[in-house]
Motif scaffolding. Structure first.
Motif, PDB file in Angstrom:
ATOM      1  N   LYS A  24       0.807  -1.217   0.000  1.00  0.00           N
ATOM      2  CA  LYS A  24       0.000   0.000   0.000  1.00  0.00           C
ATOM      3  C   LYS A  24       0.841   1.268   0.000  1.00  0.00           C
ATOM      4  CE  LYS A  24      -3.668  -2.518   0.110  1.00  0.00           C
ATOM      5  NZ  LYS A  24      -4.421  -2.722  -1.161  1.00  0.00           N
ATOM      6  N   LEU A  25       2.095   1.163   0.376  1.00  0.00           N
ATOM      7  CA  LEU A  25       2.984   2.319   0.335  1.00  0.00           C
ATOM      8  C   LEU A  25       3.302   2.655  -1.121  1.00  0.00           C
ATOM      9  CD1 LEU A  25       5.471   1.048   3.065  1.00  0.00           C
ATOM     10  CD2 LEU A  25       3.625   2.699   3.408  1.00  0.00           C
ATOM     11  N   ASP A  26       3.664   3.902  -1.372  1.00  0.00           N
ATOM     12  CA  ASP A  26       4.045   4.297  -2.728  1.00  0.00           C
ATOM     13  C   ASP A  26       5.482   3.835  -3.001  1.00  0.00           C
ATOM     14  OD1 ASP A  26       1.607   5.517  -3.076  1.00  0.00           O
ATOM     15  OD2 ASP A  26       2.313   7.503  -2.498  1.00  0.00           O
ATOM     16  N   LEU A  27       5.653   3.038  -4.035  1.00  0.00           N
ATOM     17  CA  LEU A  27       6.962   2.473  -4.350  1.00  0.00           C
ATOM     18  C   LEU A  27       7.445   2.957  -5.717  1.00  0.00           C
ATOM     19  CD1 LEU A  27       6.389  -1.278  -3.351  1.00  0.00           C
ATOM     20  CD2 LEU A  27       7.162   0.603  -1.884  1.00  0.00           C
ATOM     21  N   HIS A  28       8.745   3.204  -5.779  1.00  0.00           N
ATOM     22  CA  HIS A  28       9.415   3.397  -7.067  1.00  0.00           C
ATOM     23  C   HIS A  28      10.319   2.191  -7.245  1.00  0.00           C
ATOM     24  CE1 HIS A  28      12.271   4.810 -10.079  1.00  0.00           C
ATOM     25  NE2 HIS A  28      11.339   5.686 -10.456  1.00  0.00           N
ATOM     26  N   ILE A  29       9.934   1.282  -8.154  1.00  0.00           N
ATOM     27  CA  ILE A  29      10.594  -0.015  -8.301  1.00  0.00           C
ATOM     28  C   ILE A  29      11.511   0.010  -9.512  1.00  0.00           C
ATOM     29  CG2 ILE A  29      10.267  -2.498  -8.562  1.00  0.00           C
ATOM     30  CD1 ILE A  29       7.337  -1.999  -7.561  1.00  0.00           C
ATOM     31  N   THR A  30      12.773  -0.307  -9.279  1.00  0.00           N
ATOM     32  CA  THR A  30      13.732  -0.498 -10.365  1.00  0.00           C
ATOM     33  C   THR A  30      14.037  -1.982 -10.446  1.00  0.00           C
ATOM     34  OG1 THR A  30      14.730   1.683 -10.051  1.00  0.00           O
ATOM     35  CG2 THR A  30      16.026   0.041 -11.260  1.00  0.00           C
ATOM     36  N   ILE A  31      13.717  -2.596 -11.576  1.00  0.00           N
ATOM     37  CA  ILE A  31      13.983  -4.024 -11.733  1.00  0.00           C
ATOM     38  C   ILE A  31      15.063  -4.209 -12.786  1.00  0.00           C
ATOM     39  CG2 ILE A  31      12.020  -4.270 -13.335  1.00  0.00           C
ATOM     40  CD1 ILE A  31      11.789  -7.183 -12.162  1.00  0.00           C
ATOM     41  N   VAL A  32      16.072  -5.011 -12.432  1.00  0.00           N
ATOM     42  CA  VAL A  32      17.261  -5.159 -13.275  1.00  0.00           C
ATOM     43  C   VAL A  32      17.481  -6.625 -13.624  1.00  0.00           C
ATOM     44  CG1 VAL A  32      19.741  -4.751 -13.463  1.00  0.00           C
ATOM     45  CG2 VAL A  32      18.325  -3.163 -12.134  1.00  0.00           C
ATOM     46  N   ASP A  33      17.647  -6.897 -14.915  1.00  0.00           N
ATOM     47  CA  ASP A  33      18.008  -8.230 -15.378  1.00  0.00           C
ATOM     48  C   ASP A  33      18.600  -8.101 -16.777  1.00  0.00           C
ATOM     49  OD1 ASP A  33      17.775 -11.014 -16.516  1.00  0.00           O
ATOM     50  OD2 ASP A  33      16.896 -11.376 -14.547  1.00  0.00           O
ATOM     51  N   PRO A  34      19.727  -8.734 -17.049  1.00  0.00           N
ATOM     52  CA  PRO A  34      20.346  -8.594 -18.374  1.00  0.00           C
ATOM     53  C   PRO A  34      19.594  -9.321 -19.484  1.00  0.00           C
ATOM     54  CG  PRO A  34      21.565 -10.166 -17.042  1.00  0.00           C
ATOM     55  CD  PRO A  34      20.559  -9.545 -16.137  1.00  0.00           C
ATOM     56  N   SER A  35      18.653 -10.184 -19.119  1.00  0.00           N
ATOM     57  CA  SER A  35      17.935 -10.998 -20.098  1.00  0.00           C
ATOM     58  C   SER A  35      16.647 -10.316 -20.544  1.00  0.00           C
ATOM     59  CB  SER A  35      17.612 -12.372 -19.511  1.00  0.00           C
ATOM     60  OG  SER A  35      16.690 -13.069 -20.308  1.00  0.00           O
ATOM     61  N   ASP A  36      16.522 -10.084 -21.854  1.00  0.00           N
ATOM     62  CA  ASP A  36      15.274  -9.539 -22.398  1.00  0.00           C
ATOM     63  C   ASP A  36      14.113 -10.493 -22.140  1.00  0.00           C
ATOM     64  OD1 ASP A  36      16.249  -7.118 -23.488  1.00  0.00           O
ATOM     65  OD2 ASP A  36      17.031  -8.179 -25.234  1.00  0.00           O
ATOM     66  N   LEU A  37      14.381 -11.793 -22.243  1.00  0.00           N
ATOM     67  CA  LEU A  37      13.339 -12.792 -22.023  1.00  0.00           C
ATOM     68  C   LEU A  37      12.790 -12.717 -20.602  1.00  0.00           C
ATOM     69  CD1 LEU A  37      11.763 -15.180 -23.215  1.00  0.00           C
ATOM     70  CD2 LEU A  37      13.601 -16.683 -22.401  1.00  0.00           C
ATOM     71  N   SER A  38      13.710 -12.603 -19.621  1.00  0.00           N
ATOM     72  CA  SER A  38      13.282 -12.510 -18.227  1.00  0.00           C
ATOM     73  C   SER A  38      12.502 -11.229 -17.974  1.00  0.00           C
ATOM     74  CB  SER A  38      14.497 -12.581 -17.297  1.00  0.00           C
ATOM     75  OG  SER A  38      15.094 -13.856 -17.343  1.00  0.00           O
ATOM     76  N   LEU A  39      12.964 -10.124 -18.516  1.00  0.00           N
ATOM     77  CA  LEU A  39      12.261  -8.851 -18.343  1.00  0.00           C
ATOM     78  C   LEU A  39      10.872  -8.904 -18.973  1.00  0.00           C
ATOM     79  CD1 LEU A  39      15.089  -6.214 -18.963  1.00  0.00           C
ATOM     80  CD2 LEU A  39      13.994  -6.771 -16.789  1.00  0.00           C
ATOM     81  N   ASP A  40      10.771  -9.494 -20.149  1.00  0.00           N
ATOM     82  CA  ASP A  40       9.469  -9.600 -20.814  1.00  0.00           C
ATOM     83  C   ASP A  40       8.515 -10.460 -19.996  1.00  0.00           C
ATOM     84  OD1 ASP A  40      10.291  -8.008 -22.894  1.00  0.00           O
ATOM     85  OD2 ASP A  40      10.774  -9.680 -24.246  1.00  0.00           O
ATOM     86  N   ASN A  41       9.028 -11.555 -19.446  1.00  0.00           N
ATOM     87  CA  ASN A  41       8.205 -12.431 -18.622  1.00  0.00           C
ATOM     88  C   ASN A  41       7.750 -11.714 -17.355  1.00  0.00           C
ATOM     89  OD1 ASN A  41       7.060 -15.074 -17.927  1.00  0.00           O
ATOM     90  ND2 ASN A  41       8.615 -15.106 -16.320  1.00  0.00           N
TER      91      ASN A  41
END
Length: 318
Positions: A24-41
């Protein structure tokens, strides 16, 4: 707004991400992964839970951004290989208030030392031993805490002994209040098996674990075994049978105690909320987990080198 860094968008990391959508808190999420496949999933799974309709802001990155000066919570959901250097790099790049790290923490004592040093200034660092946050396991703890020494035997098929043993070591330590004393690998098979993850290995056989109060834990993994059961014998000879697949526990074929499994996507929201609001959570503190990992990794590395006639400095498990 709370800054969240999530490194690793694979199977587990994407479930962490889904759980973040419920905070419920306001979050600014940075998600990092070198794989395009993982990011797309991960993007698909974020949409599945309506993350795009939440109040949170999110950005997707293939490399760690340079503008992360301050991070309220860093969640590291990568494989064990290279994790120590990753944690050190993040620590050198930004000020991190809290950390949640996946197991297996590292692949050697030296890497554990790097992680401990890199997180020393944080307000809190935990290792994701998720059973501690599940109600059913918390209730079972009441049956065993300070009731030892226990005799525990966990049997199963190819359940990933090398990468998952630390979960059961932590569970029994938590249930009994005893600390890890030794890990004996003499009955492990000398042939290591390639893991589903490239570059990592698994092993079958039997691991004997001893704790400070006399409790013993036997972990067995054999390819021809179909059941996945844990038996716990108390000093009064009462025997508990724990079926984690169906979340059923019973004592001497009666006193049935049922529970409910919770997924990482269900556990993450409450965990992150507690950390960001109270600075606490149910997971294992890094100090305790690091002590367990050191004994476990030393034993597994010695067995890896003995089995393969190597002199490696790391054991390739994750």
């Amino acid at each position: 707004m709370q800054n969240i860094l999530l490194v690793g968008a694979g199977q587990l990391g994407s479930r962490y991400l889904q759980g973040l959508s419920t905070v419920k808190l306001d979050l600014h999420i940075t998600i990092v992964d070198p794989s395009d496949l993982s990011l797309d999933n991960a993007k698909k799974r974020w949409l599945e839970v309506g993350g795009d309709k939440s109040q949170h802001k999110i950005r997707w990155c293939k490399v760690l951004p340079q503008d992360l000066a301050s991070i309220n919570l860093a969640i590291i959901a990568t494989s064990a290989g290279g994790r120590a250097d990753l944690v050190k790099h993040i620590s050198n790049t930004a000020h991190v208030s809290y950390w949640v790290l996946e197991k297996v923490l590292a692949q050697s004592k030296q890497e554990l030392d790097i992680i401990n040093a890199a997180t020393i200034d944080a307000k809190g660092t935990w290792v994701n031993m998720a059973r501690r946050a599940i109600d059913w396991h918390q209730q079972l703890k009441l049956k065993f805490y300070e009731q030892g020494p226990l005799r525990v035997k966990k049997t199963g098929g190819l359940w990933g002994l090398a990468c998952n043993a630390i979960h059961f070591i932590d569970l029994i330590s938590w249930w009994t209040g005893e600390s890890l004393f030794s890990v004996n690998t003499n009955r492990l098979d000398r042939t290591w098996l390639k893991s589903r993850r490239p570059g990592y290995f698994e092993v079958i056989g039997e691991l004997l674990v001893k704790f400070s109060g006399g409790t013993e834990l036997i972990l067995q993994s054999q390819p021809n075994v179909t059941e996945d059961i844990m038996h716990i014998e108390l000093p009064n000879k009462n025997i508990w049978t724990i079926d984690e697949v169906n979340f059923i526990a019973f004592k001497s074929k009666k006193d049935i105690f049922k529970g409910k499994h919770k997924l990482q996507s269900e556990l993450t929201g409450p965990m992150v909320t507690k950390i960001l609001t109270n600075g606490t959570c149910e997971l294992t503190a890094l100090k305790q987990s690091s002590e367990q990992h050191q004994i476990f990794l030393d034993a597994m590395l010695a067995h890896w080198n003995f089995s393969n006639k190597f002199n490696d400095k790391i054991v390739p498990i994750s």
